[in-house]
Write an enzyme that holds these catalytic residues in place. Structure first.
Site, short mmCIF file in Angstrom:
data_model
loop_
_atom_site.label_atom_id
_atom_site.label_comp_id
_atom_site.label_asym_id
_atom_site.label_seq_id
_atom_site.Cartn_x
_atom_site.Cartn_y
_atom_site.Cartn_z
N CYS A 159 30.66 -5.67 52.49
CA CYS A 159 29.98 -4.56 51.80
C CYS A 159 30.38 -4.50 50.33
O CYS A 159 30.07 -3.52 49.65
CB CYS A 159 30.28 -3.24 52.50
N CYS A 208 11.21 11.26 46.86
CA CYS A 208 11.91 12.46 47.34
C CYS A 208 11.91 13.52 46.25
O CYS A 208 12.24 13.25 45.09
CB CYS A 208 13.34 12.11 47.74
#
Length: 399
Positions: free
Chosen positions: A354, A50
């Site tokens: 998580c 990116c």
């Protein structure tokens, strides 16, 4: 200076203790006024995919190869378990592809002439525009110009506006966080904006402003409209990996309790073969889940209960009514509820987490109560970030 290791936050730790971003173990680096200069790059160093990586704080590990990142993330989980005295190995990593993140929490700020929308720079209040972001789905990226217009129209000049956009079956679902007052004129302007950009739903704080189409998500065979801002797995690919793992763990259990059920990520797949009792603290989520079940053919019975599992966990006599439990708590883990599972007669638990640290803490409680980890995988939905998720099977053969 030489980089000795990478912390769980993705920072390199140098031989003198200095923490340095975007470096890799074994590299010789020097700090400059512009950042970090790598003198001897690691064989695991790659070119970031990116163009925003250097400025944007949304990603931390685009400079590292996929095998390195996978090994680093499994290591985070295994070290967290080892800290609790648990010897377990991650069986594999399911990594979501680029451009798959279906929810983004963006920030917006008005400028003299227009507005900025994007992610913050690392450890900064600066907003970085991200037109070529490699994380977000194409549908979300297409909404960014609309969000710029929304920010120009609705944000104050003194502060930021929070923009959570979710990619739904029916279009963009936008939730605005701001201290700006929602006036009647602004309400009219927002309705016109939503119609112009074909936004499925727009919610301002806790107040729905426009719903052109209920923004549905698909869980199993069901279509559900989650409340604005409700928890959603970050990518569809990651969600599918977690669902498949959970289904394999609960197997042919006929009665399943789904704890911290959210809007039904695991409830609906489980209900294809089992009666499921879904428990979640949010009444609105439970109402949405119940409506979706009633509108879906071919599922077993789903019952719902709005209950704060931190303050009032299900007790052993309640848990003993089920053959298996699914539990997917927030980052704080589920210390109180896990203690009650440990004291129950349950023999199968599918746990999703998580947070490897609280996962390891809760796993220790189950293991001390006679459970064993029979399967353990990492699911990397937050590609190029330090975040990682875990799904594990806990099986107890005897009490």
């Amino acid at each position: 200076m030489k980089i000795e290791s990478i912390t769980h936050l993705g920072l390199g730790r140098a031989d003198d203790g200095t923490l340095v971003p975007r470096v890799l173990p074994g590299e010789e680096v020097e700090l400059t006024d512009d950042g970090v200069r790598v003198l001897s790059p690691s064989s695991d160093r790659i070119a970031p995919v990116c163009r925003h990586f250097k400025a944007c704080g949304g990603c931390a590990m685009q400079h590292a190869s996929e095998p390195f990142v996978a090994q680093w993330k499994t290591g985070i989980v295994e070290r967290a378990l080892a800290a609790q005295g648990i010897d377990a190995q991650v069986e594999g990593v399911d990594t979501s592809p680029a451009n798959s993140r279906r929810r983004a929490k963006l920030s917006g700020r008005r400028t003299k002439k227009s507005a900025l929308v994007g992610f913050h720079a690392r450890a900064s209040d600066t907003i970085v525009e991200i037109p070529d972001c490699q994380l977000l789905t194409p549908a979300i990226l297409k909404t960014v110009p609309a969000l710029v217009e929304l920010t120009r129209m609705a944000a104050s000049r003194k502060g930021e506006i929070g923009l959570t956009v979710t990619d739904s079956i029916d279009g963009a679902d936008v939730h605005i966080s701001t201290s700006v007052e929602l006036t009647e004129q602004l309400r009219v302007d927002l309705a016109a904006w939503a119609n112009e950009y074909d936004i499925a739903r727009l919610v301002w704080g806790d107040e729905p402003v426009v719903t052109l189409r209920p923004p549905r998500q698909k869980f199993g065979d069901a279509r559900i409209v989650p409340p604005a801002g409700a928890f959603l797995q970050a990518t569809k690919e990651g969600e599918t990996a977690l669902q498949s793992a959970v289904q394999a763990i609960i197997g042919d259990a006929a009665r399943v309790v789904d704890l911290f059920a959210g809007s039904g990520t695991f409830t609906f797949p489980a209900a294809k073969t089992a009666n499921v009792h879904a428990v979640e603290g949010d009444k609105v989520m439970m109402a949405a889940l119940d409506r979706a079940w009633r509108d879906t053919q071919g599922l077993h019975t789903i019952t719902t209960e709005a209950r704060d599992l931190f303050r009032r966990p299900l007790l052993p006599d309640e848990l003993n009514e089920f053959d298996a439990a699914i539990i997917d708590p927030p980052r704080a883990g589920a210390e109180a509820q896990i203690a009650e599972i440990a004291a129950s007669a349950l023999k199968i638990v599918a746990m999703v987490s998580c947070n490897p640290v609280t996962f390891a803490r809760d796993a220790k409680t189950l293991i001390d109560a006679g459970f064993e980890i029979s399967a353990l995988r990492t699911v990397d939905q937050f590609r190029w970030s330090p975040h990682t998720e875990v799904v594990a099977a806990f099986v107890r053969s005897k009490m």
